[in-house]
Scaffold this active site. Sequence first.
Site, PDB file in Angstrom:
ATOM      1  N   HIS A 129       2.101   8.855  -3.567  1.00  0.00           N
ATOM      2  CA  HIS A 129       1.419   7.920  -2.991  1.00  0.00           C
ATOM      3  C   HIS A 129       0.581   8.429  -1.571  1.00  0.00           C
ATOM      4  CE1 HIS A 129      -0.386   4.515  -0.866  1.00  0.00           C
ATOM      5  NE2 HIS A 129      -0.351   3.835  -1.958  1.00  0.00           N
TER       6      HIS A 129
ATOM      7  N   GLU B  43      -6.547   6.992  -6.318  1.00  0.00           N
ATOM      8  CA  GLU B  43      -6.739   5.932  -4.967  1.00  0.00           C
ATOM      9  C   GLU B  43      -7.079   6.832  -4.051  1.00  0.00           C
ATOM     10  OE1 GLU B  43      -3.248   2.709  -5.195  1.00  0.00           O
ATOM     11  OE2 GLU B  43      -2.701   4.632  -4.160  1.00  0.00           O
TER      12      GLU B  43
HETATM   13  P1  PGA Z   1      -4.554  -1.831  -1.189  1.00  0.00           P
HETATM   14  O1  PGA Z   1      -3.422  -0.442  -1.431  1.00  0.00           O
HETATM   15  O2  PGA Z   1      -4.681  -2.221  -2.577  1.00  0.00           O
HETATM   16  O3  PGA Z   1      -3.770  -2.549  -0.026  1.00  0.00           O
HETATM   17  O4  PGA Z   1      -5.736  -1.043  -0.843  1.00  0.00           O
HETATM   18  C1  PGA Z   1      -3.418   0.216  -2.702  1.00  0.00           C
HETATM   19  C2  PGA Z   1      -2.239   1.150  -2.549  1.00  0.00           C
HETATM   20  O5  PGA Z   1      -2.048   1.616  -1.509  1.00  0.00           O
HETATM   21  O6  PGA Z   1      -1.555   1.427  -3.643  1.00  0.00           O
END
Ligand code: PGA
Length: 258
Positions: free
Chosen positions: A96, A166
């Site tokens: 992450h 992401e």
């Molecule tokens: P968010 O986070 O939906 O609050 O942008 C996504 C994540 O960090 O997995």
Amino acid sequence: MIIFTMRKMIIAGNWKMNKTISEAVELARAIKQSEKVEVIIAPTFIALDRVNCELHYSTIMLAAQNMYFEDQGPYTGEVSPFMLKDAGCTHVILGHSERRHLLCESNELINTKVKCALKDDLKVILCIGETGEERNSGRTNEILECQLKTDLKDVTDLNNVIIAYEPVWAISGQDPNHKPATPEDAESAHQFIRSKICEMYGEETAKNLRILYGGSVKPDNAESLLSLEDVDGALVGGASLKPETFNPLIDVAEKYSQ
Ligand code: PGA
């Protein structure tokens, strides 16, 4: 026109460092179960066991947000894959961006964790994504390719791997100017990831790989992202913390699952 995917959609909630144990149990209880969509929730380590008890007769699956790469030993403060399985986890989120950037996890470390999780039969949700600066300098694809190649080094089978794209600039809480990726940006990154996986593992693996989008997914933008051909679900932070913002995402995903 609705494009159905052959890949089963996933809606995963990353609760990050939120919720006490009792709040986590209450939230887990309020999450919608689905036949058509794989629903996964990732509470903090200390809430896993209690949430697992709550999910006993449920189709909702449990993920950890991180793990160490040994089964046991003198690693103060760490939690092993073996312990996560004992607490009921089927999945673990690795790589992450908050761990990459706030806790300085390198691609090499993430690769070690990925291999260890797979060896211990945990399914991996591997997060990759470029920062705003990398994107602005036109390096998105280069960064994604480097993360894929290093994080998956010596991983021969992707059956138990899910990729989450992401973009760091889209994650709420990390970039003060965050905004979700446009559907065009998301689809182009997802297509790129699938094409690299095709080069690395062949067409069949690329076709079956689930690639989730993560970064400010909310009920009001879910349709535009989840309807994309190469988006097989979402990894959700902020909107996963309330049933009224998380359950509608499952409803939207169900529309695009056969
Ligand atoms: P968010 O986070 O939906 O609050 O942008 C996504 C994540 O960090 O997995």
